[in-house]
Design a protein around this motif. Structure first.
Motif, short mmCIF file in Angstrom:
data_model
loop_
_atom_site.label_atom_id
_atom_site.label_comp_id
_atom_site.label_asym_id
_atom_site.label_seq_id
_atom_site.Cartn_x
_atom_site.Cartn_y
_atom_site.Cartn_z
N TYR A 197 0.83 -1.21 0.00
CA TYR A 197 0.00 0.00 0.00
C TYR A 197 0.86 1.26 0.00
N PRO A 198 0.35 2.34 -0.58
CA PRO A 198 1.16 3.56 -0.73
C PRO A 198 1.24 4.46 0.50
N SER A 199 0.41 4.20 1.51
CA SER A 199 0.40 5.10 2.66
C SER A 199 -0.12 4.38 3.90
N ALA A 205 -6.84 1.24 6.37
CA ALA A 205 -8.15 0.96 5.76
C ALA A 205 -8.25 -0.50 5.34
N ALA A 206 -7.13 -1.08 4.89
CA ALA A 206 -7.16 -2.45 4.37
C ALA A 206 -6.98 -3.52 5.45
N ALA A 207 -6.52 -3.13 6.62
CA ALA A 207 -6.26 -4.11 7.69
C ALA A 207 -7.52 -4.87 8.07
N LYS A 208 -7.41 -6.17 8.28
CA LYS A 208 -8.55 -7.02 8.62
C LYS A 208 -8.73 -7.20 10.12
N LYS A 209 -7.64 -6.97 10.88
CA LYS A 209 -7.70 -7.22 12.33
C LYS A 209 -7.34 -5.95 13.08
N LYS A 210 -8.28 -5.00 13.06
CA LYS A 210 -8.08 -3.70 13.70
C LYS A 210 -8.53 -3.72 15.15
N ASN A 279 -0.22 -4.80 5.62
CA ASN A 279 -0.04 -5.06 4.19
C ASN A 279 -0.50 -6.47 3.80
N GLY A 280 -1.58 -6.93 4.45
CA GLY A 280 -2.14 -8.23 4.11
C GLY A 280 -1.45 -9.41 4.76
#
Length: 399
Positions: A197-199, A205-210, A279-280
């Protein structure tokens, strides 16, 4: 694959310093004209590039040509930090060449450089990561970045070893400078996680386990912690060390530091929370522990004003702390350690905010108010209402 040396004899289009080689940035030339192969681009640099640009190695389907030594600081990524700390590899896209062969050759060059410089997969980056430019555009358009990274793996090491939280913390302390504007690059490198991801904003936003929180009391050591930065669409991420401390890049100074939330680097930021993945990639062994889940005795006992305010349900932003500091008589609040300690001690000690002084009035104004009955009856009550001494009252009391 052998890399042919055709080194430029002057360094007019470099920074002139020594490149510490933190990694490699992959580019595509963007030049589709016939004949725009590696030799042509090497000759362009040898003869003096008319553009304000330079790069280390150009690769096509037949060869790789090096124009600048690895330790030269070239102009290639649109970001001074990346320019001065990364190697640049350009892939030719000329229409009369074989792009797929050039793609494989470039990956082989990067694989060789990974072995030579001890880089991991996380040290292989796109031009896009540093400037937002759509480059390498064909790799990105065709979704082949992971394929490229796989081809750069040394034999026998096709998988990437992600560091544990304790290993990430140890590695973070070996870094002392650089990463200007590259908070996500720093934190993912701590874990040896590849670019995606660029930032920081995109990674959060993309994280699944917040885990949403505004206090370090709820964060395990070794977690990536994200922050909202007002007016900055990229936001921020730092590595939590435990004990209220973070390891973070400090772009204003060009350094990597250990800091608490009271440090000026965090002044304008608002904590969003921490994640178990980045980052996944799931970070091994990173889960919320009992000690992290609850402050001792249900009451915050640390030394951070930010965490203290969060523990008592108050806004811990810099703007809020500035207002509180003014109320408690701490003038010129700028978020220094001494000011934060003074504010914490004042609030924790149970002292009340300093009363705002009443605006001074002239004797004539006070006399008029007394005559008008605004301060009740009886001299003692009137003087108390006016908030003045007996001597002052004698000057304005009605006769």
């Amino acid at each position: 694959m052998k890399i042919r040396q055709q080194l430029v004899k002057n360094n007019k289009q470099t920074y002139g310093g020594v490149n510490p080689l933190h990694g490699v940035v992959v580019h595509e030339t963007g030049n589709t004209r016939r004949g725009a192969n590696a030799a042509a681009h090497a000759n362009l640099q040898t003869n003096g590039n008319s553009r304000d640009a330079s790069w280390h190695i150009t690769v096509d389907e037949k060869e790789a040509v090096q124009s600048y030594a690895d330790n030269e600081q070239c102009w290639h990524a649109g970001n001074r930090e990346a320019n001065t700390t990364r190697l640049a590899v350009e892939i030719c896209v000329n229409e009369d060449g074989d792009y797929n062969a050039a793609f494989r050759n470039a990956a082989e060059v990067v694989r060789m450089k990974r072995i030579e410089h001890g880089w991991t997969r996380a040290n292989v980056e796109q031009h896009f990561d540093h400037s937002g430019k759509d480059c390498p555009s064909r790799i990105r358009a065709e979704g082949r970045w992971e394929e490229f990274l796989d081809l750069t793996e040394p034999e026998g090491d096709k998988t990437m070893s992600v560091r544990t939280p304790s290993e990430a913390i140890a590695w973070s302390k070996t870094q002392t400078k650089g990463y200007v504007g590259l908070c996500l690059v720093f934190v993912r490198s701590c874990f040896n996680i590849a670019v995606k991801y660029p930032s920081a904003a995109a990674a959060w936003a993309a994280a699944k386990k917040k885990h949403h929180t505004s206090s370090t009391a709820y964060i395990p050591a070794g977690a990536p912690v994200f922050f909202d930065v007002p007016g900055n669409k990229y936001d921020h991420v730092a590595l939590y060390l435990g004990g209220g401390l973070f390891r973070t890049n400090y772009s204003a100074k060009g350094t990597v530091i250990t800091a608490s939330l009271d440090h000026p680097v965090f002044n304008t930021m608002r904590m969003l929370g921490w994640t178990e993945d980045l980052n996944g990639v799931t970070i091994p062994g990173l889960t919320q522990t009992e000690s992290a889940a609850k402050p001792t005795g249900g009451k915050y006992t640390g030394n951070s004003i930010v965490d203290y305010l969060a523990s008592v349900g108050k806004d811990s932003s810099f703007a809020s702390r500035k207002k509180l500091a003014d109320q408690y008589g701490i003038k010129g609040y700028s978020g220094t350690s001494a000011q934060n300690t003074a504010l914490l001690n004042a609030m924790r000690g149970g002292s009340k905010p300093a009363a705002k002084p009443k605006p001074s009035k002239s004797v004539a104004q006070m006399a008029d108010e007394v005559i008008a009955g605004k301060h009740g009856s009886g001299h003692a009550n009137r003087r108390k209402s006016l908030g003045i001494s007996a001597a002052e009252y004698e000057r304005c009391a009605p006769r």
